[in-house]
Structure formats: structure tokens, C-alpha cells
Design a protein around this motif. Structure first.
Motif, PDB file in Angstrom:
ATOM      1  N   ARG A 140      53.006  42.830  48.097  1.00 21.21           N
ATOM      2  CA  ARG A 140      52.330  43.180  46.848  1.00 21.21           C
ATOM      3  C   ARG A 140      50.818  43.086  47.026  1.00 21.21           C
ATOM      4  NH1 ARG A 140      55.885  42.841  42.372  1.00 21.21           N
ATOM      5  NH2 ARG A 140      57.897  41.897  42.904  1.00 21.21           N
ATOM      6  N   ILE A 141      50.102  43.979  46.387  1.00 18.21           N
ATOM      7  CA  ILE A 141      48.643  43.858  46.368  1.00 18.21           C
ATOM      8  C   ILE A 141      48.265  42.743  45.405  1.00 18.21           C
ATOM      9  CG2 ILE A 141      46.483  44.991  45.703  1.00 18.21           C
ATOM     10  CD1 ILE A 141      47.610  47.597  46.699  1.00 18.21           C
ATOM     11  N   VAL A 142      47.514  41.761  45.900  1.00 18.31           N
ATOM     12  CA  VAL A 142      47.094  40.644  45.050  1.00 18.31           C
ATOM     13  C   VAL A 142      45.618  40.740  44.681  1.00 18.31           C
ATOM     14  CG1 VAL A 142      48.884  39.097  45.912  1.00 18.31           C
ATOM     15  CG2 VAL A 142      46.659  39.149  47.053  1.00 18.31           C
ATOM     16  N   GLU A 143      44.852  41.559  45.411  1.00 15.23           N
ATOM     17  CA  GLU A 143      43.453  41.765  45.046  1.00 15.23           C
ATOM     18  C   GLU A 143      42.970  43.071  45.659  1.00 15.23           C
ATOM     19  OE1 GLU A 143      39.107  39.525  44.890  1.00 15.23           O
ATOM     20  OE2 GLU A 143      40.818  38.469  45.762  1.00 15.23           O
ATOM     21  N   GLU A 144      42.067  43.732  44.943  1.00 16.81           N
ATOM     22  CA  GLU A 144      41.500  44.991  45.411  1.00 16.81           C
ATOM     23  C   GLU A 144      40.101  45.143  44.845  1.00 16.81           C
ATOM     24  OE1 GLU A 144      41.954  49.762  44.653  1.00 16.81           O
ATOM     25  OE2 GLU A 144      43.593  48.430  44.040  1.00 16.81           O
ATOM     26  N   GLY A 145      39.190  45.691  45.652  1.00 13.37           N
ATOM     27  CA  GLY A 145      37.844  45.926  45.156  1.00 13.37           C
ATOM     28  C   GLY A 145      36.920  46.429  46.234  1.00 13.37           C
ATOM     29  N   PRO A 146      35.675  46.760  45.878  1.00 11.51           N
ATOM     30  CA  PRO A 146      34.687  47.185  46.870  1.00 11.51           C
ATOM     31  C   PRO A 146      34.532  46.127  47.953  1.00 11.51           C
ATOM     32  CG  PRO A 146      33.884  47.564  44.642  1.00 11.51           C
ATOM     33  CD  PRO A 146      35.139  46.771  44.510  1.00 11.51           C
ATOM     34  N   ALA A 147      34.440  46.572  49.214  1.00 11.00           N
ATOM     35  CA  ALA A 147      34.497  45.641  50.342  1.00 11.00           C
ATOM     36  C   ALA A 147      33.419  44.566  50.268  1.00 11.00           C
ATOM     37  CB  ALA A 147      34.384  46.420  51.654  1.00 11.00           C
ATOM     38  N   ALA A 148      32.177  44.971  50.088  1.00  5.10           N
ATOM     39  CA  ALA A 148      31.083  44.001  50.102  1.00  5.10           C
ATOM     40  C   ALA A 148      31.250  42.967  48.996  1.00  5.10           C
ATOM     41  CB  ALA A 148      29.743  44.724  49.968  1.00  5.10           C
ATOM     42  N   GLU A 149      31.642  43.418  47.815  1.00  7.75           N
ATOM     43  CA  GLU A 149      31.791  42.504  46.681  1.00  7.75           C
ATOM     44  C   GLU A 149      32.986  41.588  46.855  1.00  7.75           C
ATOM     45  OE1 GLU A 149      32.484  42.741  41.826  1.00  7.75           O
ATOM     46  OE2 GLU A 149      31.845  44.520  42.941  1.00  7.75           O
TER      47      GLU A 149
END
Length: 343
Positions: A235-244
Motif C-alpha cells: 500500500r502507498i503510505v505517503e506520496e509527494g514532491p521529492a524534495a519536500e
């Protein structure tokens, strides 16, 4: 930005069978319902520990493994509804670079033949003369930093890094819009990993293609990804812009992965900071509630009984955690005031 690839509820379950009675005992969910978009020209890194389902997800996208359920839409077309003929047509537009550079090339085929084969399969070089074939192969080799004479040699004559360059050239031969790079450097020496990652990044930018970069090394991900998706127990537990995401992780699992990356201290001394404790639970019998709670340093009672959903956490970010951000960044497992939140 419109999505080139859309995954909706994508799942894969493998049967568990008795080795003696050959009876089905249950299933193991390698991927347990993934929603993910990749835009044209974007690089998304999929990270997680071994066994998290990363490679299974990548192989489902290119239909080397058939999903149990869910949708895979490429340019709006549902790939799971395509028959063999239409799937072959579509495959020109999404290609894969495999993890093992030693096993992904035919040992009896010269490199020039291996590189030109995708053009023949997809009907992209009808009536090409011998000279035209040689020129196309020479251009492919030059693009990945190999000399023209490599075309007449066999795979065993090359190092692992060189073989992976050949695998990249072969994947790019039909001009895909999406490249799935399945841990393309994990089988290589440390000395050549950065070279291959830089090559992939340069080719991705020059060709303007999208890429799903599957890895467990966050130090490499930082160099190549526009966006990061963190996978745990399918399951995806987190996703976002790489640097952030890498600077300010919201999920305790992401925090622990970042904390496990060696950092240089003083005169070249490396310090290994806090890594995920314990072993991941079995995917055949995941724990109730949050699947990470048996290993989580900030676990609360709510985490043990209620599974968190993947929800928006600000602009362009998603997280599946009841207490996002509590684990802090870079291995700090307390809230800013040094306390934990109430249940």
C-alpha cells in the motif's frame, strides 16, 4: 498536468499452497489497492523495503504480471481490456529496464541484434538495409555511452554496468512514452550506480519521457525523482514532491527510511541513523489497524485498531497516518514540543 498513466485500486494476490497436499491455503496480497498517477515527462520514484510489492507493481503496469483487480489506464486506454494483438501495439509506448543486467539479455544474441529486435517486433524499421540497421544501432549505443564496435559482441563480454546500458538502449529503441526502471542499479557495484542513475536522468530529460523509478536507496531517489511514492505491505503510505517529502516526511515509515540513509559526519565518518525496527509483518497475515503499527515508534491505541486511509495532506501530498508529521524529520521521533499527541 494530465496523467499519462493512471492506476486505480490495483491489486495482486498470490495463492498460498501446501507443498505436500497441493491444496490452496489462502492468499498473500503483494499489492493491496494502489492509486497512482504519472504525468507525461515526470519521474516518480517508488520506494520501500524488500518485499513491499514494488517490483510486482511495476510488472503489472507492463502486464508481465496480471493484476487480480483494479485498472491500468495509459493515455486513457484500459490496458487490462486489451487482447494480445492490441497489447503488443500498446507495448511500444511503455518499456521496462530489468533489475538483473546479466539475465535480461539473450547470451546467444549479438548486441546489435538485441538492440534492433524491438524495431522489428513493433514494425518500426520495414525494409531497412544492412547499412541502415548498423547506423540505427550505432546511434542507440552512442546514446548510452558505448562504442559502435559493441554491436558485434556478446553479452558475456561486458561488465554489469555496460550490460545495463545495453538494456536501457534496448528499452528506449521503440521510442516509449513511459519507462519502468525496476531497481536498475541494485545489482551493480556502488562505483557505477550513480553513473547509471545519471544516464537515466539525462535520457529522461532529453527524450521527455515519463519514468517510474523503483528503488530502495533513497540517496539515489533524491537525484532523479520529481515525486516519491512510499510503499509498505503493498500500500502507498505517503506520496509527494521529492524534495519536500525527503526534507519533511509525514509518515513514521518514511521517516525511518530516510533516517537509515548513511550521512557523512566530520572528516568522512558515516553515521547510520535510526532505521525501521523489527521485521515487516507477513503480507499473508497483516496486522489489524495500521500495518506499520508493530514497528512504529509513535504508535497509539487508535493505530492498533483503525487502518488509516490515504488522504490529502496539503498541496500535492498524501499520507496514510492518523498522526502525520509526529515522527518528525531525519530520525526525530517526537513532536516539536517533545510530546506525543493524545488519542
Amino acid at each position: 498536468m494530465s496523467a499519462l498513466l493512471e492506476l486505480r485500486g490495483l491489486a495482486k494476490e498470490f495463492p498460498i499452497r501446501s507443498p505436500f497436499l497441493r491444496r490452496r491455503l489462502g492468499t498473500v496480497a503483494a499489492v493491496a489497492g494502489v492509486d497512482l498517477d504519472i504525468a507525461a515527462g515526470e519521474t516518480v520514484a517508488l520506494v520501500g523495503e524488500s518485499g513491499s510489492g514494488k517490483s510486482t507493481l511495476g510488472r503489472m503496469i507492463v502486464r508481465l504480471i496480471e493484476p487480480t483487480r483494479g485498472e491500468i489506464r495509459f493515455r486513457g486506454e484500459d490496458l487490462l481490456q486489451l487482447g494480445a494483438r492490441d497489447l503488443r501495439r500498446a507495448r511500444r509506448h511503455f518499456q521496462v529496464v530489468f533489475q538483473d543486467p546479466y539475465g535480461s539479455l539473450n547470451p546467444r544474441m549479438r548486441i546489435g541484434e538485441a538492440l534492433f529486435e524491438p524495431l522489428l517486433v513493433h514494425g518500426l524499421a520495414p525494409g531497412a538495409s544492412r547499412a541502415e540497421r548498423a547506423e540505427r544501432v550505432r546511434a542507440m549505443l552512442a546514446e548510452v555511452g558505448l562504442p559502435a564496435e559493441a554491436a558485434g559482441r556478446y553479452p558475456h563480454e561486458f561488465s554489469g554496468g555496460q550490460r545495463q546500458r545495453i538494456g536501457i538502449a534496448r528499452a528506449l529503441a521503440p521510442g516509449p512514452d513511459l519507462l519502468v526502471a525496476d531497481e536498475p542499479v541494485s545489482a551493480l557495484d556502488l562505483s557505477v550506480r550513480a553513473q547509471i542513475v545519471n544516464l537515466l536522468a539525462n535520457l529522461q530529460r532529453s527524450r521527455g519521457i515519463a519514468m517510474l523509478f523503483i528503488a530502495h536507496d533513497l540517496a539515489l531517489v533524491e537525484q532523479i525523482a520529481d515525486r516519491v511514492a512510499v510503499l509498505y505491505l503493498g500500500r502507498i503510505v505517503e506520496e509527494g514532491p521529492a524534495a519536500e517529502l525527503l526534507a519533511r516526511p509525514l509518515h513514521p515509515y518514511t521517516t525511518s527510511l530516510i533516517a537509515a540513509v548513511p550521512r557523512v559526519r566530520g572528516a568522512g565518518e558515516a553515521k547510520l541513523r535510526r532505521a525501521p525496527s523489527g521485521e515487516p509483518p507477513s503480507a499473508s497475515a497483516p496486522p489489524p489497524g495500521c500495518p506499520f503499527h508493530p514497528r512504529c515508534p509513535v504508535v497509539r491505541e487508535r493505530c492498533r485498531g483503525e487502518r488509516p486511509q490515504l488522504v490529502a495532506a496539503g498541496a500535492a501530498r498524501r499520507v496514510a497516518c492518523h498522526y502525520p508529521g509526529v515522527a518528525g524529520a531525519a530520525g526525530s521521533f517526537a513532536a516539536p514540543d517533545g510530546t506525543f499527541p493524545p488519542d
